[in-house]
Design a protein around this motif. Structure first.
Motif, PDB file in Angstrom:
ATOM      1  N   PRO A 469      40.720  45.618  34.788  1.00  0.00           N
ATOM      2  CA  PRO A 469      42.148  45.936  34.619  1.00  0.00           C
ATOM      3  C   PRO A 469      42.476  47.367  35.020  1.00  0.00           C
ATOM      4  O   PRO A 469      41.587  48.225  35.115  1.00  0.00           O
ATOM      5  CB  PRO A 469      42.385  45.709  33.119  1.00  0.00           C
ATOM      6  CG  PRO A 469      41.278  44.809  32.681  1.00  0.00           C
ATOM      7  CD  PRO A 469      40.093  45.175  33.533  1.00  0.00           C
ATOM      8  N   PHE A 470      43.746  47.622  35.241  1.00  0.00           N
ATOM      9  CA  PHE A 470      44.202  48.946  35.659  1.00  0.00           C
ATOM     10  C   PHE A 470      43.827  50.012  34.625  1.00  0.00           C
ATOM     11  O   PHE A 470      43.417  51.116  34.975  1.00  0.00           O
ATOM     12  CB  PHE A 470      45.718  48.932  35.872  1.00  0.00           C
ATOM     13  CG  PHE A 470      46.304  50.295  36.127  1.00  0.00           C
ATOM     14  CD1 PHE A 470      45.923  51.027  37.239  1.00  0.00           C
ATOM     15  CD2 PHE A 470      47.227  50.854  35.247  1.00  0.00           C
ATOM     16  CE1 PHE A 470      46.451  52.291  37.479  1.00  0.00           C
ATOM     17  CE2 PHE A 470      47.756  52.109  35.483  1.00  0.00           C
ATOM     18  CZ  PHE A 470      47.368  52.830  36.595  1.00  0.00           C
ATOM     19  N   ALA A 471      43.969  49.690  33.342  1.00  0.00           N
ATOM     20  CA  ALA A 471      43.598  50.620  32.269  1.00  0.00           C
ATOM     21  C   ALA A 471      42.672  49.883  31.306  1.00  0.00           C
ATOM     22  O   ALA A 471      43.084  49.470  30.224  1.00  0.00           O
ATOM     23  CB  ALA A 471      44.834  51.145  31.557  1.00  0.00           C
ATOM     24  N   ASP A 643      44.167  57.828  42.019  1.00  0.00           N
ATOM     25  CA  ASP A 643      44.399  57.999  43.452  1.00  0.00           C
ATOM     26  C   ASP A 643      44.325  56.686  44.224  1.00  0.00           C
ATOM     27  O   ASP A 643      44.569  56.665  45.436  1.00  0.00           O
ATOM     28  CB  ASP A 643      43.357  58.972  44.037  1.00  0.00           C
ATOM     29  CG  ASP A 643      43.472  60.366  43.434  1.00  0.00           C
ATOM     30  OD1 ASP A 643      44.591  60.728  43.015  1.00  0.00           O
ATOM     31  OD2 ASP A 643      42.443  61.070  43.373  1.00  0.00           O
ATOM     32  N   LEU A 644      43.974  55.594  43.552  1.00  0.00           N
ATOM     33  CA  LEU A 644      43.827  54.300  44.222  1.00  0.00           C
ATOM     34  C   LEU A 644      45.117  53.497  44.114  1.00  0.00           C
ATOM     35  O   LEU A 644      45.793  53.508  43.077  1.00  0.00           O
ATOM     36  CB  LEU A 644      42.664  53.514  43.607  1.00  0.00           C
ATOM     37  CG  LEU A 644      41.293  54.210  43.622  1.00  0.00           C
ATOM     38  CD1 LEU A 644      40.241  53.301  43.012  1.00  0.00           C
ATOM     39  CD2 LEU A 644      40.909  54.631  45.034  1.00  0.00           C
ATOM     40  N   HIS A 645      45.438  52.772  45.199  1.00  0.00           N
ATOM     41  CA  HIS A 645      46.684  52.009  45.239  1.00  0.00           C
ATOM     42  C   HIS A 645      46.429  50.612  45.804  1.00  0.00           C
ATOM     43  O   HIS A 645      45.351  50.323  46.344  1.00  0.00           O
ATOM     44  CB  HIS A 645      47.726  52.751  46.087  1.00  0.00           C
ATOM     45  CG  HIS A 645      48.097  54.090  45.518  1.00  0.00           C
ATOM     46  ND1 HIS A 645      48.998  54.242  44.491  1.00  0.00           N
ATOM     47  CD2 HIS A 645      47.647  55.340  45.828  1.00  0.00           C
ATOM     48  CE1 HIS A 645      49.109  55.532  44.184  1.00  0.00           C
ATOM     49  NE2 HIS A 645      48.303  56.214  44.983  1.00  0.00           N
ATOM     50  N   ALA A 646      47.416  49.754  45.646  1.00  0.00           N
ATOM     51  CA  ALA A 646      47.309  48.372  46.113  1.00  0.00           C
ATOM     52  C   ALA A 646      46.887  48.338  47.577  1.00  0.00           C
ATOM     53  O   ALA A 646      47.427  49.071  48.412  1.00  0.00           O
ATOM     54  CB  ALA A 646      48.640  47.654  45.928  1.00  0.00           C
ATOM     55  N   GLY A 647      45.906  47.475  47.876  1.00  0.00           N
ATOM     56  CA  GLY A 647      45.424  47.332  49.240  1.00  0.00           C
ATOM     57  C   GLY A 647      44.197  48.155  49.554  1.00  0.00           C
ATOM     58  O   GLY A 647      43.537  47.923  50.573  1.00  0.00           O
ATOM     59  N   ASP A 648      43.852  49.113  48.686  1.00  0.00           N
ATOM     60  CA  ASP A 648      42.665  49.947  48.931  1.00  0.00           C
ATOM     61  C   ASP A 648      41.391  49.103  48.816  1.00  0.00           C
ATOM     62  O   ASP A 648      41.288  48.204  47.975  1.00  0.00           O
ATOM     63  CB  ASP A 648      42.591  51.101  47.933  1.00  0.00           C
ATOM     64  CG  ASP A 648      43.599  52.199  48.256  1.00  0.00           C
ATOM     65  OD1 ASP A 648      44.306  52.072  49.270  1.00  0.00           O
ATOM     66  OD2 ASP A 648      43.688  53.173  47.476  1.00  0.00           O
ATOM     67  N   VAL A 649      40.416  49.419  49.673  1.00  0.00           N
ATOM     68  CA  VAL A 649      39.120  48.745  49.664  1.00  0.00           C
ATOM     69  C   VAL A 649      38.027  49.807  49.562  1.00  0.00           C
ATOM     70  O   VAL A 649      38.057  50.820  50.269  1.00  0.00           O
ATOM     71  CB  VAL A 649      38.905  47.896  50.936  1.00  0.00           C
ATOM     72  CG1 VAL A 649      37.522  47.263  50.932  1.00  0.00           C
ATOM     73  CG2 VAL A 649      39.985  46.826  51.053  1.00  0.00           C
ATOM     74  N   ILE A 650      37.069  49.574  48.668  1.00  0.00           N
ATOM     75  CA  ILE A 650      35.961  50.513  48.492  1.00  0.00           C
ATOM     76  C   ILE A 650      34.656  49.746  48.638  1.00  0.00           C
ATOM     77  O   ILE A 650      34.435  48.739  47.960  1.00  0.00           O
ATOM     78  CB  ILE A 650      36.018  51.197  47.110  1.00  0.00           C
ATOM     79  CG1 ILE A 650      37.296  52.030  46.981  1.00  0.00           C
ATOM     80  CG2 ILE A 650      34.781  52.063  46.885  1.00  0.00           C
ATOM     81  CD1 ILE A 650      37.488  52.639  45.605  1.00  0.00           C
ATOM     82  N   ASP A 651      33.805  50.215  49.540  1.00  0.00           N
ATOM     83  CA  ASP A 651      32.482  49.622  49.719  1.00  0.00           C
ATOM     84  C   ASP A 651      31.491  50.333  48.804  1.00  0.00           C
ATOM     85  O   ASP A 651      31.405  51.570  48.813  1.00  0.00           O
ATOM     86  CB  ASP A 651      32.035  49.752  51.178  1.00  0.00           C
ATOM     87  CG  ASP A 651      32.970  49.016  52.128  1.00  0.00           C
ATOM     88  OD1 ASP A 651      33.224  47.831  51.883  1.00  0.00           O
ATOM     89  OD2 ASP A 651      33.442  49.646  53.096  1.00  0.00           O
ATOM     90  N   ALA A 675      47.779  43.947  43.762  1.00  0.00           N
ATOM     91  CA  ALA A 675      49.167  44.417  43.684  1.00  0.00           C
ATOM     92  C   ALA A 675      49.515  45.021  42.331  1.00  0.00           C
ATOM     93  O   ALA A 675      50.506  45.748  42.206  1.00  0.00           O
ATOM     94  CB  ALA A 675      50.124  43.273  44.008  1.00  0.00           C
ATOM     95  N   HIS A 676      48.725  44.710  41.294  1.00  0.00           N
ATOM     96  CA  HIS A 676      48.966  45.305  39.972  1.00  0.00           C
ATOM     97  C   HIS A 676      47.963  46.406  39.676  1.00  0.00           C
ATOM     98  O   HIS A 676      47.817  46.830  38.535  1.00  0.00           O
ATOM     99  CB  HIS A 676      48.908  44.218  38.898  1.00  0.00           C
ATOM    100  CG  HIS A 676      50.078  43.273  38.954  1.00  0.00           C
ATOM    101  ND1 HIS A 676      51.277  43.535  38.327  1.00  0.00           N
ATOM    102  CD2 HIS A 676      50.233  42.086  39.585  1.00  0.00           C
ATOM    103  CE1 HIS A 676      52.117  42.538  38.555  1.00  0.00           C
ATOM    104  NE2 HIS A 676      51.513  41.653  39.320  1.00  0.00           N
ATOM    105  N   ARG A 677      47.269  46.859  40.732  1.00  0.00           N
ATOM    106  CA  ARG A 677      46.299  47.953  40.682  1.00  0.00           C
ATOM    107  C   ARG A 677      45.079  47.617  39.827  1.00  0.00           C
ATOM    108  O   ARG A 677      44.358  48.507  39.379  1.00  0.00           O
ATOM    109  CB  ARG A 677      46.958  49.265  40.234  1.00  0.00           C
ATOM    110  CG  ARG A 677      48.067  49.720  41.188  1.00  0.00           C
ATOM    111  CD  ARG A 677      48.726  50.992  40.743  1.00  0.00           C
ATOM    112  NE  ARG A 677      47.843  52.154  40.914  1.00  0.00           N
ATOM    113  CZ  ARG A 677      48.151  53.372  40.504  1.00  0.00           C
ATOM    114  NH1 ARG A 677      49.322  53.590  39.923  1.00  0.00           N
ATOM    115  NH2 ARG A 677      47.311  54.377  40.689  1.00  0.00           N
TER     116      ARG A 677
END
Length: 687
Positions: A469-471, A643-651, A675-677
């Protein structure tokens, strides 16, 4: 007036979620708990939240509170001394119980001692028959003798439990009234009020637990209300129930047994909303705090409710979210048992003194110390307001590493492996042992330590996806504002489930509807926010236990539409096959209890979607060495969740730090921000 605040008091941290109704914004806060006086952390946290995020405390309209005070009182046996008043000849119902062993294969393990010793189990000559008729009225001489005995014992709480009082409560009410008049200040719990349901043993134990908790919870609630009234002069206070809904302070005072799983239940309510946001209908949740881990299962975005379960060995017959708890948290202590085996938990360092790395005097090695040594946990928590000491963590772990001839890092990895095994065992209890394959579910970790351990748990169970979850550390506090006002009603009424008795079911539902409507009016709820779910406890004739089957719903003030008998029977057959693997569709079926859950939403919406502008692979502002499966560090990028937003991808590998939690992404895994982070982690094939 525009703010609604949820506050969840845990064994190690107290979490806050604040929502502004006017502008739709939300704020988070987290601070260490104060176990000696939980209300202190709440009040201090409110001031800190107000200062940090400009939340005017005079503009708070409602405080939603979840607490582990009742749970801890049961586990630690710190409730009140209780006297039991019962029908003559039945003083030993509590001790006879169901004559079952706690562990089937262990002939030495006994049931926990009753909360009421035999000398305080008092009898009154009276008798109500199974049809509700009175055979013998309350014997007044016996009643006066009982009152004198209670006074002499000095017990601050009394449970009154008579046979068949769920059909005719007059005798319990008469005795309760006499005790209150003769002994003002003594808490009195009547079984006909606490849980008016058949099965004497479960009704007796539930009422005794209620009485056991009442003085302690009365003091806690009064202290909390006095402080909150001073700090939040315009706020109404609601207490979360084990069923996942809020109740008034007056109800909590009368029925503290409903708070047995107050805190963990709020997290599951919040998890359901998160599962809807991310379109993941089947989720296994694991809420890992500082002291314990709570596991629950969500199917088709719905909570699994149980109407009877044990809480630390005591049967409680009330609606509760089906949660399994294991002593596995950030503060769980690593130790050697008398047989030389290395174990982790269930003992916890808690908030005071806490893990060694907290610098509060703790010296024993804990899970948090292991995570810090391995680089998974940052040396600064709560946005830098709480710093951790790696040297102290290493010193603590060395005390168990040297006897085993292991390095500090190898021992820390071993601590986390044992922690994982403990949590996997709890999840299997709720999933595999009940016919659910964990591989068909998404794992949702929350709590301050959930996202630190989720990946290891998922791999052990063969799960392929983790939803963070976001938080995550604030899910329980936010779930308190997702939770509706709630009240439960039930009536014991035994009849066949057939076309001929459909009218009987309609009559019972009509009576429950009247009770629910009166409650809605007392709570001054908006009609469009009202919702009632009606269910029946159904079984094959001759069975010992029942399954809860939904029979009707009501939204707002619309008419109640009851399902046909054929539909109810089909739902029962399906539930029976799911639970037991078969259903005899030719056998007679009967209804035992009818229930209604009335709820009214607070109207707090979930955060809006954030549309992604495209796929982005953000650059990490920092790196640190982190140990994963092998005792060899990997240079790992460290991100800030804000600093992370919808659509970000982290490997992977990666570490994501934030105010309330830390997320670990292993090498080979891929994390995507929705879309809900929320973060969806796809577990790679290289495990």
């Amino acid at each position: 007036m525009s703010w609604i605040i949820g506050v969840d008091v845990g064994g190690t941290f107290t979490d806050f979620f604040a929502y502004n109704e006017k502008v739709g914004t939300s704020r988070f806060w987290k601070r260490p708990s104060t176990p000696s006086n939980p209300a202190e952390a709440i009040i201090e946290g409110l001031f800190e939240l107000s200062k940090a995020h400009d939340v005017p405390l005079t503009e708070v309209t409602r405080l939603c509170h979840g607490s582990t005070v009742a749970t801890n009182a049961l586990i630690q046996r710190t409730g009140a001394d209780v006297s039991l008043v019962t029908t003559k000849g039945f003083r030993d119902v509590l001790e006879i119980a169901r004559q079952t062993r706690p562990i089937v294969n262990d002939m030495q393990q006994d049931q926990p001692d009753p909360l009421v010793p035999r000398e305080r189990r008092l009898e009154v000559a009276e008798r109500v028959l199974s049809d509700g008729a009175v055979r013998s009225p309350v014997d007044q001489n016996d009643l006066q003798t009982v009152i004198k005995a209670i006074k002499a014992s000095g017990t601050p709480a009394v449970a009154v439990c008579f046979l068949f009082s769920y059909l005719r409560p007059d005798h319990e009410e008469e005795v309760g009234r006499a005790i209150r008049e003769a002994l003002p200040g003594v808490s009195v719990s009547l079984s006909s009020e606490v849980q008016p349901e058949f099965r004497e043993f479960e009704r007796f134990t539930t009422t005794v637990v209620n009485a056991y908790l009442q003085p302690k919870l009365e003091h806690y609630i009064s202290t909390l209300l006095d402080n909150v009234s001073r700090v939040l002069p315009n706020a109404l206070v609601g207490i979360n129930q084990s069923s996942g809904g809020l109740m008034s302070l007056d109800t909590a005072r009368s029925f503290p047994v409903r708070m047995a799983l107050s805190g963990p239940a709020a997290g599951i309510v919040g998890a359901v909303e998160i599962s809807k946001e991310s379109n993941r209908p089947n989720v296994i949740t694991i809420d890992i705090g500082g002291t314990s881990a709570d596991v629950a299962l969500i199917r088709d975005h719905a909570i699994e409710l149980s109407h009877g379960r044990d809480v630390d060995g005591f049967p409680i017959r009330l609606p509760m979210i089906d949660i399994t708890t294991v002593g596995a948290g950030g503060g769980s202590i690593a130790w050697f048992d008398v047989d030389g085996f290395f174990k982790v938990g269930p003992q916890s360092a808690g908030a005071v003194p806490g893990p060694a790395c907290y610098k509060r005097g703790g010296t024993l090695p804990t899970v948090s110390d292991a995570n810090l040594v391995l680089g998974r946990l940052s040396d600064a928590l709560l946005n830098g307001t709480m710093t951790l000491d790696r040297t102290l963590a290493e010193q603590a772990i060395r005390t168990v590493a040297e006897p085993m001839g292991k390095t500090i890092e190898e021992t820390a990895l071993g601590i986390l492996e044992i922690m994982t095994v403990n949590m996997v065992r709890a999840i299997r209890t709720l999933s595999v042992e009940r016919g659910h394959d964990p591989r068909d579910f998404t794992l949702m970790p929350f709590g301050g330590a959930g996202a630190l351990h989720a990946r290891d748990v998922a791999v052990a169970l063969g799960m392929k996806e983790v939803l963070v979850p976001f938080a995550p550390g604030i899910v329980c506090a936010q779930g308190l504002t997702d939770a509706p006002l709630q009240e439960n009603y039930m009536v014991t009424s035994l009849f066949d489930c057939s076309a001929e008795t459909a009218g009987r079911l309609a009559t019972e539902i009509e009576a429950l509807t009247k009770q629910a409507s009166e409650w809605f009016e007392r709570e001054n709820t908006l009609a469009e926010r009202r919702h009632v779910i009606y269910s029946a406890d159904v079984r094959f004739r001759g069975q010992n236990f029942e399954l809860g089957i939904e029979v009707a719903r009501r939204v707002g003030n619309a008419p109640v539409e009851i399902a046909s008998v054929d539909v109810i029977l089909e739902r029962f057959y399906e539930a029976h096959e799911r639970s037991y693997g078969f259903a005899n569709r030719q056998a007679p079926v009967e209804i035992v209890n009818c229930r209604a859950i009335a709820s009214a939403s607070l109207g707090v919406p979930r955060p809006p979607r954030e549309e992604a502008s495209g796929t982005r692979r953000p650059q990490a502002p920092a790196h640190r060495d982190v140990f994963y499966e092998k005792a060899k560090p990997v240079k790992t990028p460290v991100f800030n969740r804000a600093d992370l937003h919808a659509g970000d991808v982290i490997d992977g590998p990666a570490i994501i730090d934030q105010l309330d939690a830390t997320t670990v992404i292993y090498p080979g895994d891929i994390a995507r921000v929705d879309a809900h982070r929320n973060i969806l982690i796809e577990i790679g094939s290289a495990q």
